[in-house]
Scaffold this motif. Structure first.
Motif, short mmCIF file in Angstrom:
data_model
loop_
_atom_site.label_atom_id
_atom_site.label_comp_id
_atom_site.label_asym_id
_atom_site.label_seq_id
_atom_site.Cartn_x
_atom_site.Cartn_y
_atom_site.Cartn_z
N GLY A 59 31.85 11.21 44.81
CA GLY A 59 32.19 10.40 45.96
C GLY A 59 32.28 10.36 47.38
N GLY A 60 31.22 10.24 47.38
CA GLY A 60 30.85 10.45 48.95
C GLY A 60 31.46 11.73 50.08
N ALA A 61 30.29 11.44 50.68
CA ALA A 61 31.62 12.45 51.85
C ALA A 61 32.55 12.20 52.30
CB ALA A 61 30.27 12.65 52.46
N PRO A 62 34.05 12.55 52.21
CA PRO A 62 35.35 12.37 52.81
C PRO A 62 34.74 11.96 54.13
CG PRO A 62 35.30 14.69 52.00
CD PRO A 62 33.51 14.06 51.76
N ALA A 63 35.71 10.42 53.70
CA ALA A 63 36.45 9.80 55.02
C ALA A 63 37.26 11.05 55.66
CB ALA A 63 36.05 8.17 54.76
N PRO A 64 37.34 10.26 57.33
CA PRO A 64 39.00 11.04 57.49
C PRO A 64 39.81 10.47 57.39
CG PRO A 64 36.68 10.16 59.59
CD PRO A 64 36.25 9.44 57.73
N GLY A 65 41.17 11.77 56.40
CA GLY A 65 41.81 11.31 56.03
C GLY A 65 42.02 11.56 54.64
N GLU A 66 41.01 11.34 53.95
CA GLU A 66 40.70 11.93 52.69
C GLU A 66 40.44 12.90 52.52
OE1 GLU A 66 38.05 8.10 50.79
OE2 GLU A 66 37.02 9.89 51.50
N ALA A 67 40.88 13.55 51.19
CA ALA A 67 41.30 15.05 50.65
C ALA A 67 39.94 15.38 50.11
CB ALA A 67 42.35 15.54 49.67
N ASP A 68 39.79 16.47 50.85
CA ASP A 68 38.06 17.54 50.78
C ASP A 68 38.21 17.86 49.33
OD1 ASP A 68 35.41 18.56 51.07
OD2 ASP A 68 37.03 20.18 52.04
N ARG A 69 36.57 17.97 48.95
CA ARG A 69 36.53 18.45 47.28
C ARG A 69 35.15 19.26 48.05
NH1 ARG A 69 35.92 12.81 48.57
NH2 ARG A 69 34.33 12.21 48.40
N LEU A 70 35.13 19.73 45.97
CA LEU A 70 34.33 20.65 46.05
C LEU A 70 33.14 20.33 45.34
CD1 LEU A 70 35.34 24.28 45.34
CD2 LEU A 70 34.46 23.17 47.54
N GLY A 71 32.28 19.61 45.90
CA GLY A 71 31.24 19.27 44.88
C GLY A 71 29.13 19.62 45.16
N GLU A 88 25.44 23.38 45.81
CA GLU A 88 26.21 23.26 44.43
C GLU A 88 27.93 23.87 45.41
OE1 GLU A 88 24.26 24.31 40.58
OE2 GLU A 88 22.80 24.72 41.64
N HIS A 89 28.80 23.66 44.35
CA HIS A 89 30.37 24.08 44.50
C HIS A 89 30.83 24.53 46.41
CE1 HIS A 89 29.53 24.66 40.61
NE2 HIS A 89 28.33 25.26 40.37
N VAL A 90 30.53 23.11 46.61
CA VAL A 90 30.31 23.61 48.70
C VAL A 90 31.49 22.23 48.80
CG1 VAL A 90 28.02 24.45 48.83
CG2 VAL A 90 28.48 21.82 48.91
N SER A 91 32.16 22.31 50.28
CA SER A 91 33.10 21.63 50.43
C SER A 91 32.59 20.67 50.62
CB SER A 91 34.17 22.49 51.88
OG SER A 91 34.73 21.02 52.56
N LEU A 92 32.45 19.32 50.33
CA LEU A 92 31.46 18.07 50.44
C LEU A 92 32.17 18.27 52.64
CD1 LEU A 92 31.57 15.78 48.00
CD2 LEU A 92 30.12 17.29 48.26
N ARG A 93 33.57 17.47 52.52
CA ARG A 93 32.91 17.57 53.68
C ARG A 93 32.92 18.92 55.40
NH1 ARG A 93 37.55 14.63 55.64
NH2 ARG A 93 38.84 14.90 54.01
N THR A 94 32.88 19.99 54.75
CA THR A 94 32.41 20.98 56.05
C THR A 94 30.84 19.95 55.46
OG1 THR A 94 33.40 22.65 55.60
CG2 THR A 94 31.43 22.95 56.35
N ALA A 112 19.18 23.76 55.94
CA ALA A 112 19.54 24.57 57.08
C ALA A 112 20.61 24.50 57.20
CB ALA A 112 18.28 24.89 58.13
N ALA A 113 20.91 23.21 57.71
CA ALA A 113 22.64 23.20 57.69
C ALA A 113 23.56 23.76 57.18
CB ALA A 113 22.40 21.76 58.08
N LEU A 114 22.88 23.27 55.55
CA LEU A 114 24.01 23.63 54.40
C LEU A 114 23.79 25.14 53.90
CD1 LEU A 114 22.72 21.12 52.00
CD2 LEU A 114 24.84 20.97 53.55
N ASP A 115 23.38 26.06 54.23
CA ASP A 115 22.67 27.37 54.62
C ASP A 115 24.35 27.57 54.98
OD1 ASP A 115 21.75 29.79 53.54
OD2 ASP A 115 21.59 30.26 55.91
N MET A 116 25.03 26.73 56.10
CA MET A 116 26.38 26.83 56.79
C MET A 116 27.79 27.45 55.79
SD MET A 116 25.00 25.72 60.48
CE MET A 116 26.22 27.32 61.22
N THR A 117 27.28 26.16 54.50
CA THR A 117 28.29 26.37 53.92
C THR A 117 28.71 27.21 52.85
OG1 THR A 117 27.38 25.42 52.41
CG2 THR A 117 28.12 23.31 54.02
N MET A 118 27.39 28.20 53.49
CA MET A 118 27.53 29.23 51.82
C MET A 118 27.73 30.34 52.85
SD MET A 118 27.06 27.90 49.37
CE MET A 118 25.75 28.57 47.53
N SER A 119 28.09 30.41 53.71
CA SER A 119 27.91 32.32 54.68
C SER A 119 29.35 32.33 55.10
CB SER A 119 27.40 32.08 55.92
OG SER A 119 26.89 30.45 56.92
#
Length: 119
Positions: A59-71, A88-94, A112-119
């Motif tokens: 569904g794309g990156a969640p817009a402000p006001g939309e619920a976050d989802r894993l993806g 994989e299996h990361v918060s799309l908003r983060t 490198a930015a996505l690596d921060m979602t995994m730490s």
């Protein structure tokens, strides 16, 4: 997450078969993705040096006001193959927030930015 080569699918249909819960739609232009000011993100991971877009599925990156989802976060050649799985299996908003804060122009910088979602 390590900086090894991303999992690669030669066609969007091959990726969709492997990731049906996070499928790339037929018209990815409707997705909220990242493309470094319409210039594209340089693929410096596979050695092909093509411009890619970063897509947040489903569904794309969640817009402000939309619920976050894993993806799954992938890079595509403007919605066409190849499809590179970056996370994989990361918060799309983060993932979105970390990427746009850094404004990367290369896939290695996106990873490198996505690596921060995994730490």
């Amino acid at each position: 997450m390590t900086m090894s080569s991303p999992r690669r699918f030669e066609a969007a249909s091959h990726y969709n078969a492997a990731y049906p819960q996070c499928a790339l739609p037929a018209d990815p232009s409707r997705l909220r993705g990242y493309h470094a000011a319409m210039q594209g993100v340089e693929d410096d991971l596979t050695g092909e040096s093509v411009s890619m877009t970063v897509e947040f599925l489903p569904g794309g990156a969640p817009a402000p006001g939309e619920a976050d989802r894993l993806g799954t976060v992938v890079a595509t050649h403007w919605g066409q193959g190849p499809v590179l799985v970056l996370a994989e299996h990361v918060s799309l908003r983060t993932a979105w927030q970390l990427i746009v804060q850094r404004w990367p122009v290369r896939l290695s910088e996106v990873r490198a930015a996505l690596d921060m979602t995994m730490s």
